[in-house]
Design a protein around this motif. Structure first.
Motif, PDB file in Angstrom:
ATOM      1  N   VAL A 201       0.823  -1.217   0.000  1.00  0.00           N
ATOM      2  CA  VAL A 201       0.000   0.000   0.000  1.00  0.00           C
ATOM      3  C   VAL A 201       0.854   1.263   0.000  1.00  0.00           C
ATOM      4  CG1 VAL A 201      -1.988  -1.116   1.046  1.00  0.00           C
ATOM      5  CG2 VAL A 201      -0.266  -0.103   2.521  1.00  0.00           C
ATOM      6  N   LYS A 202       2.080   1.184   0.519  1.00  0.00           N
ATOM      7  CA  LYS A 202       3.026   2.294   0.466  1.00  0.00           C
ATOM      8  C   LYS A 202       4.417   1.711   0.243  1.00  0.00           C
ATOM      9  CE  LYS A 202       0.474   5.636   3.283  1.00  0.00           C
ATOM     10  NZ  LYS A 202       0.504   6.540   4.477  1.00  0.00           N
ATOM     11  N   LYS A 203       5.422   2.595   0.120  1.00  0.00           N
ATOM     12  CA  LYS A 203       6.768   2.145  -0.194  1.00  0.00           C
ATOM     13  C   LYS A 203       7.265   1.090   0.779  1.00  0.00           C
ATOM     14  CE  LYS A 203      10.561   2.575  -2.667  1.00  0.00           C
ATOM     15  NZ  LYS A 203      10.589   2.272  -4.114  1.00  0.00           N
ATOM     16  N   SER A 204       6.952   1.271   2.045  1.00  0.00           N
ATOM     17  CA  SER A 204       7.441   0.314   3.043  1.00  0.00           C
ATOM     18  C   SER A 204       6.317  -0.230   3.916  1.00  0.00           C
ATOM     19  CB  SER A 204       8.502   0.986   3.931  1.00  0.00           C
ATOM     20  OG  SER A 204       7.953   2.119   4.586  1.00  0.00           O
ATOM     21  N   ILE A 205       5.082  -0.217   3.409  1.00  0.00           N
ATOM     22  CA  ILE A 205       3.944  -0.726   4.177  1.00  0.00           C
ATOM     23  C   ILE A 205       3.111  -1.666   3.308  1.00  0.00           C
ATOM     24  CG2 ILE A 205       1.827  -0.143   5.434  1.00  0.00           C
ATOM     25  CD1 ILE A 205       3.037   2.533   6.134  1.00  0.00           C
ATOM     26  N   GLY A 206       2.758  -2.757   3.877  1.00  0.00           N
ATOM     27  CA  GLY A 206       1.884  -3.701   3.174  1.00  0.00           C
ATOM     28  C   GLY A 206       1.107  -4.520   4.183  1.00  0.00           C
ATOM     29  N   LYS A 207       0.102  -5.230   3.710  1.00  0.00           N
ATOM     30  CA  LYS A 207      -0.657  -6.097   4.612  1.00  0.00           C
ATOM     31  C   LYS A 207      -0.631  -7.526   4.083  1.00  0.00           C
ATOM     32  CE  LYS A 207      -5.180  -4.980   2.563  1.00  0.00           C
ATOM     33  NZ  LYS A 207      -6.529  -4.444   2.840  1.00  0.00           N
ATOM     34  N   THR A 208      -0.499  -8.468   5.004  1.00  0.00           N
ATOM     35  CA  THR A 208      -0.471  -9.883   4.645  1.00  0.00           C
ATOM     36  C   THR A 208      -1.671 -10.582   5.283  1.00  0.00           C
ATOM     37  OG1 THR A 208       0.909 -10.511   6.551  1.00  0.00           O
ATOM     38  CG2 THR A 208       2.039  -9.902   4.519  1.00  0.00           C
ATOM     39  N   TYR A 209      -2.187 -11.560   4.578  1.00  0.00           N
ATOM     40  CA  TYR A 209      -3.295 -12.354   5.123  1.00  0.00           C
ATOM     41  C   TYR A 209      -3.394 -13.671   4.352  1.00  0.00           C
ATOM     42  CZ  TYR A 209      -5.793 -10.233   1.151  1.00  0.00           C
ATOM     43  OH  TYR A 209      -6.159  -9.801  -0.113  1.00  0.00           O
ATOM     44  N   PHE A 210      -4.078 -14.614   4.993  1.00  0.00           N
ATOM     45  CA  PHE A 210      -4.209 -15.957   4.411  1.00  0.00           C
ATOM     46  C   PHE A 210      -5.600 -16.166   3.826  1.00  0.00           C
ATOM     47  CE2 PHE A 210      -0.773 -16.454   7.429  1.00  0.00           C
ATOM     48  CZ  PHE A 210       0.122 -17.252   6.735  1.00  0.00           C
ATOM     49  N   ASN A 211      -5.673 -16.925   2.758  1.00  0.00           N
ATOM     50  CA  ASN A 211      -6.959 -17.338   2.202  1.00  0.00           C
ATOM     51  C   ASN A 211      -7.497 -18.519   3.004  1.00  0.00           C
ATOM     52  OD1 ASN A 211      -6.811 -15.396   0.121  1.00  0.00           O
ATOM     53  ND2 ASN A 211      -5.492 -16.773  -1.063  1.00  0.00           N
ATOM     54  N   GLU A 212      -8.815 -18.596   3.133  1.00  0.00           N
ATOM     55  CA  GLU A 212      -9.421 -19.563   4.048  1.00  0.00           C
ATOM     56  C   GLU A 212      -9.898 -20.839   3.376  1.00  0.00           C
ATOM     57  OE1 GLU A 212     -12.291 -17.717   6.541  1.00  0.00           O
ATOM     58  OE2 GLU A 212     -10.826 -16.357   7.434  1.00  0.00           O
ATOM     59  N   LYS A 213      -9.792 -20.937   2.060  1.00  0.00           N
ATOM     60  CA  LYS A 213     -10.207 -22.164   1.373  1.00  0.00           C
ATOM     61  C   LYS A 213      -9.220 -22.503   0.261  1.00  0.00           C
ATOM     62  CE  LYS A 213     -15.208 -21.789   2.141  1.00  0.00           C
ATOM     63  NZ  LYS A 213     -16.542 -21.686   1.506  1.00  0.00           N
ATOM     64  N   ILE A 214      -8.943 -23.787   0.118  1.00  0.00           N
ATOM     65  CA  ILE A 214      -8.171 -24.294  -1.019  1.00  0.00           C
ATOM     66  C   ILE A 214      -8.891 -25.530  -1.524  1.00  0.00           C
ATOM     67  CG2 ILE A 214      -5.991 -25.275  -1.801  1.00  0.00           C
ATOM     68  CD1 ILE A 214      -4.555 -23.628   0.262  1.00  0.00           C
ATOM     69  N   GLU A 215      -9.298 -25.505  -2.751  1.00  0.00           N
ATOM     70  CA  GLU A 215     -10.031 -26.627  -3.329  1.00  0.00           C
ATOM     71  C   GLU A 215      -9.157 -27.882  -3.386  1.00  0.00           C
ATOM     72  OE1 GLU A 215     -13.182 -26.766  -4.146  1.00  0.00           O
ATOM     73  OE2 GLU A 215     -13.520 -24.663  -3.579  1.00  0.00           O
TER      74      GLU A 215
END
Length: 250
Positions: A201-215
Motif C-alpha cells: 500500500v506504500k513504499k514500506s507498508i503492506g498487509k499480509t493475510y491468508f486465504n481460508e479455502k483451497i479446493e
C-alpha cells in the motif's frame, strides 16, 4: 510415504486410539489394552512418552503454525527470500515459498480437540522485525523464491502460494515477508500448503493475510481455535485477520 501395519498412508489424518506410524526418522505409536494407552513419539534423537486414559475418541496428526517450539513466544513468522524481488506498480505476481513445518498430535472427541504433542524436524531460530522497542519477535525461515510449486521434504517444510499485488505507485523491492500465524490457514493433501497475499500500500507498508479455502485439500486442525475453546474465550475473533508490515520489506 508413511506406513502403518505395512500399509502406505499419509502422515496427516485421523486415526483410532491404536496406531503406529513410521516415516523416515519419525515414529508415532499409541498402544494399550482397555482405557490405558501408552503414547510414544520419536523424531531423530528426541523421544516423548505419555499416558492416555480413554476408551473413545480419535487421534489427529496435523500440520500446525510453526511458532510453538520450544515454547510459544511469538505468533509471527518471517520468511526471508534468498534474493530480492522487484514488483512494478499496479502489477500482481504469484510466487511460491517454503515455510518450516511443525506437526501437532491431537486428542479429539465430539466435544473437544486437545493438542498434546507438537514436534518439528527443523532448526528453531527467531529474529526481530522492526525496532527493539516496538518490533515483533518472529520465527525466522529462509526460502528460495519459486515460479512453480517446488519439490519439498514434506515432513520438514510446507509451501506457501503467495500473491503479491503492488498498489503503490513506485517499484517496490521485497526480500522478506511477515505473517501473523493466528490466522494461518494450513491445508494438506500429501504435504502442507497455504495460500496467502501481500498487498503493498506504500513504499514500506503492506498487509499480509491468508486465504481460508483451497479446493481439493483438507483443512488442518486450527490450533488457536482449540486453545481458545480450552480457555473458554473467542480468541480468533479478537484478532485482526490482516498483519500490517509497517517496518518495510527489506
Amino acid at each position: 510415504m508413511a506406513t502403518s501395519s505395512g500399509k502406505q498412508i499419509n502422515m496427516f489424518g485421523v486415526y483410532g486410539l491404536n496406531l503406529k506410524i513410521e516415516e523416515g526418522d519419525i515414529k508415532i505409536e499409541l498402544a494399550g489394552d482397555g482405557k490405558e494407552k501408552n503414547y510414544f513419539r520419536k523424531v531423530g534423537d528426541e523421544s516423548v512418552e505419555k499416558k492416555i486414559y480413554a476408551d473413545r475418541g480419535e487421534i489427529i496428526v496435523s500440520p500446525v503454525p510453526p511458532v510453538n517450539l520450544p515454547v510459544n513466544v511469538s505468533n509471527h513468522l518471517m520468511i526471508e527470500f534468498d534474493k530480492s524481488i522487484f514488483i512494478e506498480p499496479g502489477v500482481e505476481q504469484k510466487i511460491f515459498i517454503k515455510f518450516p513445518l511443525e506437526i501437532g498430535v491431537f486428542l479429539s472427541d465430539e466435544k473437544d480437540v486437545e493438542p498434546f504433542d507438537i514436534f518439528t524436524k527443523t532448526k528453531l531460530k527467531y529474529t526481530l522485525y522492526g525496532r527493539p522497542e516496538d518490533g515483533f519477535v518472529c520465527r525466522w525461515w529462509k526460502s528460495e523464491v519459486y515460479e512453480k510449486i517446488p519439490s519439498i521434504e514434506k515432513l520438514y517444510e510446507g509451501v506457501i502460494e503467495l500473491k503479491i499485488k503492488n498498489n503503490y505507485n513506485e517499484w517496490t523491492e521485497i526480500n522478506k515477508i511477515v505473517f501473523n500465524t493466528i490466522n494461518m490457514k494450513i491445508f494438506y493433501k500429501d504435504y502442507a500448503y497455504c495460500s496467502a497475499n501481500l498487498e503493498i500500500v506504500k513504499k514500506s507498508i503492506g498487509k499480509t493475510y491468508f486465504n481460508e479455502k483451497i479446493e481439493g485439500m483438507k483443512g488442518a486442525v486450527d490450533l488457536y481455535l482449540a486453545k481458545s475453546r480450552k480457555l473458554g474465550i473467542s480468541l480468533v475473533k479478537e484478532i485482526e485477520k490482516e498483519f500490517f508490515m509497517e517496518r518495510g520489506f527489506k
